[in-house]
Design an enzyme around this catalytic site. Structure first.
Site, PDB file in Angstrom:
ATOM      1  N   CYS A 393       0.830  -1.203   0.000  1.00 31.12           N
ATOM      2  CA  CYS A 393       0.000   0.000   0.000  1.00 31.12           C
ATOM      3  C   CYS A 393       0.875   1.269   0.000  1.00 31.12           C
ATOM      4  O   CYS A 393       1.368   1.652  -1.049  1.00 31.12           O
ATOM      5  CB  CYS A 393      -0.987  -0.039   1.162  1.00 31.12           C
ATOM      6  SG  CYS A 393      -2.439   0.964   0.827  1.00 31.12           S
ATOM      7  N   HIS A 533      -3.646  -4.729   0.055  1.00 30.84           N
ATOM      8  CA  HIS A 533      -2.974  -5.348   1.203  1.00 30.84           C
ATOM      9  C   HIS A 533      -3.041  -6.869   1.079  1.00 30.84           C
ATOM     10  O   HIS A 533      -3.990  -7.482   1.580  1.00 30.84           O
ATOM     11  CB  HIS A 533      -3.666  -4.934   2.508  1.00 30.84           C
ATOM     12  CG  HIS A 533      -3.442  -3.512   2.882  1.00 30.84           C
ATOM     13  ND1 HIS A 533      -2.387  -3.097   3.665  1.00 30.84           N
ATOM     14  CD2 HIS A 533      -4.142  -2.395   2.568  1.00 30.84           C
ATOM     15  CE1 HIS A 533      -2.450  -1.792   3.828  1.00 30.84           C
ATOM     16  NE2 HIS A 533      -3.500  -1.335   3.168  1.00 30.84           N
ATOM     17  N   GLU A 535      -1.572  -9.011   2.664  1.00 32.29           N
ATOM     18  CA  GLU A 535      -1.470  -9.694   3.972  1.00 32.29           C
ATOM     19  C   GLU A 535      -2.824 -10.110   4.528  1.00 32.29           C
ATOM     20  O   GLU A 535      -2.914 -11.052   5.313  1.00 32.29           O
ATOM     21  CB  GLU A 535      -0.715  -8.822   4.984  1.00 32.29           C
ATOM     22  CG  GLU A 535      -1.408  -7.531   5.423  1.00 32.29           C
ATOM     23  CD  GLU A 535      -1.088  -6.326   4.535  1.00 32.29           C
ATOM     24  OE1 GLU A 535      -0.719  -6.529   3.365  1.00 32.29           O
ATOM     25  OE2 GLU A 535      -1.218  -5.183   5.026  1.00 32.29           O
TER      26      GLU A 535
HETATM   27  N1  GLN Z   1      -1.769   6.679   3.086  1.00 33.51           N
HETATM   28  C1  GLN Z   1      -1.963   5.959   1.867  1.00 33.51           C
HETATM   29  C2  GLN Z   1      -3.355   6.163   1.293  1.00 33.51           C
HETATM   30  O1  GLN Z   1      -4.255   6.563   1.981  1.00 33.51           O
HETATM   31  C3  GLN Z   1      -1.695   4.489   2.053  1.00 33.51           C
HETATM   32  C4  GLN Z   1      -2.661   3.802   2.954  1.00 33.51           C
HETATM   33  C5  GLN Z   1      -2.172   2.480   3.446  1.00 33.51           C
HETATM   34  O2  GLN Z   1      -0.974   2.196   3.414  1.00 33.51           O
HETATM   35  N2  GLN Z   1      -3.053   1.663   3.943  1.00 33.51           N
HETATM   36  O3  GLN Z   1      -3.584   5.916   0.137  1.00 33.51           O
END
Ligand code: GLN
Length: 560
Positions: A393, A533, A535
């Site tokens: 992410c 994600h 994970e």
């Molecule tokens: N801050 C980033 C976004 O909002 C990544 C979010 C995250 O890593 N879950 O897109």
């Protein structure tokens, strides 16, 4: 033959929290599932928050995202991993959620003009949610974990709901109390008194536990069992010794040593003869691999951690840690995760050299600007020194920014989240989010839950996923992964980034959202980031293909 009525097992905590109630609930689910029963699980959190989405993970632990986008407690991840199945938002409940629906129904005249009261209307709403979740999951048994410990004010209405369910059909509801038996260092003897008090506190809610799971450093002796039995009105056979174990994945087998599934089946009058299901065998094989994996693999996780200590960290990134483990165990490796503070790399860039001692580097999800420059330096180092790198992410967004800065030469490349005034906004906010952010409407406004992606043939990602099912190369090109983010790669920069060698190997089916960025295998042993994600979908019985590809690259580096 008529199917037996559905069964409900409430898991409550006594004495203190943090002794593994979630893992105990998950393990109860596992041992019943092993007997061929269809099990589902519900987590109840007594806080007012409607979901866990707005909570700081260093305070509450990881925010676990379900396939339907619900932002929940990390225990939901434990259930999914132990039960090897997807759960939905009906499986998660908070005080905020319960009250919100009762109030909404009242406003819509749903109570037909009656006076709506805390009791019974709140417990009735809780019960109806539990039953709905059971129905949705078509479960034979539902394990319901009530967060916190008995005696806490905020749990009272949930216990009341459980009590009402027991009255309604006593043979279908069981109570398991996860208690804790301390061994005070000066006394050197395991004490049962706190457990006795906890059982009385539960009794005061009108509930008698059917089973006490006695958590402690070491196994319970007969004497302690006798004491708890005598003072808590339970036969000795209903007190289960649950000592600390090397790996949480040993817990289901440990429960079975004490014949817990037999006990629960007899309490609930459940006929589920012990026949080993295929998932039971797979689980056994997995647990064996946990113990057999001895050769270490050193993985750095780089984030913006301050003053939080290892304990909080491991809670905030639970799914990442577990995902690394499953893929490492499958390769016979024991992962050693080292937490590195990205800010340190900003203060002393010379520290970057120490990164070469790691077999792989992960930058996990994150928010805000603190520590971002340090992460970018780490990513650059991993790229230039060919250390396997996996960005999750935020870790993917920063991978793209690093590439834009150092390969494309766009020195001020950034994300709008960090510098909205940058000339080159490589990671930008989604159009439909702009208005909400302006109004500070941050709850439940991210891109959340599972969405499909199409993979680019021949890419590192496509090859990793194809290993899941070699017979289905075409369908393997479409994947579903869980998301939680507000920002996206800015499409205006993609052609230039691609010309400079970065490959966008995963995109939304309409081609509008870049979801995986990678360097080709000939350029780098593993340099890949995902906007989603992965994970959240890694399970003991099905390690995630991208984590496995990363771990394989790390094993290779170690060998060199
Ligand atoms: N801050 C980033 C976004 O909002 C990544 C979010 C995250 O890593 N879950 O897109």
């Amino acid at each position: 033959m008529k199917k037996p009525d559905p069964k409900y097992i409430f898991v409550v905590g006594g004495v203190i929290s943090g002794v593994g109630k979630g893992i105990a609930a998950s393990s109860i689910g596992r041992i019943l599932e092993d007997r061929g029963l269809a099990v589902s699980a519900i987590k109840i959190d007594a806080y007012i928050n409607v979901d866990a989405g707005t909570m700081n993970p260093t305070e509450h632990g990881e925010v676990f995202v379900l396939g339907d986008g619900d932002e929940t407690d990390q225990d939901m991840g434990n259930y999914e991993r132990f039960l090897n199945k997807d759960l939905t938002r009906t499986n998660y409940m908070t005080t905020g959620r319960v009250y919100a629906s009762v109030i909404e129904r009242e406003r819509n005249l749903g109570y037909g003009g009656r006076c709506v009261q805390v009791v019974p209307h709140i417990p009735l709403e809780i019960i109806s949610r539990i039953k709905k979740a059971r129905k949705n999951a078509k479960a034979d048994v539902v394990v319901i974990e009530i967060g916190g410990t008995v005696g806490e004010y905020e749990n009272v209405l949930f216990l009341e709901a459980a009590r009402m369910m027991k009255i309604e059909s006593p043979q279908d509801v069981a109570f398991v109390m996860v208690s804790y038996l301390p061994v005070p260092s000066k006394v050197g003897e395991m004490k049962t008194k706190p457990t006795q008090h906890a059982v009385r506190a539960l009794n005061a809610s009108g509930i008698q536990p059917d089973v006490v799971l006695a958590r402690s450093d070491s196994p319970l002796d007969e004497k302690r069992k006798e004491k708890i039995s005598f003072f808590c009105n339970l036969s000795k056979g209903r007190i289960i010794s649950a000592p600390d174990v090397e790996s949480v994945y040993d817990i289901p087998a440990n429960f079975e040593k004490e014949k817990l599934s037999d006990l629960l089946c007899s309490i609930l009058d459940l006929k589920a003869p012990k026949k080993k299901s295929s998932s039971a065998l797979a689980w056994k094989k997995f647990v064996r691999s946990v113990h057999r994996s001895k050769k270490p693999l050193k993985i750095a996780v780089v984030g913006k951690y301050f003053e939080t200590g290892d304990f909080v960290l491991s809670d905030s990134y639970l799914s990442v840690i577990e995902a690394v483990k499953y893929s490492a165990f499958a390769e016979g490796r024991k992962p050693e995760l080292v937490w590195l503070n990205s800010v340190d790399f900003e203060k002393s860039p010379a520290k970057l050299k120490s990164l070469s001692s790691y077999d792989g580097i992960i930058v996990p999800g994150g928010f805000g600007s603190r520590g971002v420059e340090g992460k970018l330096k780490v990513i650059q180092y991993a790229r230039e020194h060919k250390i396997p790198y996996f960005g999750l992410c935020y870790g993917m967004q920063l991978l793209v920014i690093e590439y834009a800065r150092n390969v494309l030469g766009l020195k001020d490349a950034n994300t709008r989240e960090v510098n909205p005034n940058a000339k080159n906004i490589i990671i930008d906010v989604m159009e439909n989010q702009k208005e909400r952010i302006a109004k500070k409407q941050m709850g439940n406004t991210m891109r959340l839950g599972a969405f499909p992606d199409v993979l680019k043939e021949g890419s590192v990602a496509a090859r990793a996923y194809a290993s899941l099912d070699s017979k289905a190369p075409r369908s393997a090109r479409r994947i579903f992964e869980r998301h939680r983010h507000r920002y996206e790669v800015n499409n205006a920069y993609i052609p230039a980034l691609e010309r400079a060698g970065l490959v966008f190997s995963g995109k939304s089916p309409d081609g509008m959202l870049a979801e995986i960025a990678e360097l080709p295998a000939r350029e780098h042993p593993f340099f890949l980031g995902t906007q989603f994600h992965p994970e959240f979908l890694a399970r003991p019985l099905s390690p995630h293909p991208l984590f496995t590809a990363f771990i394989k690259a790390a094993v290779k580096k170690k060998k060199q």
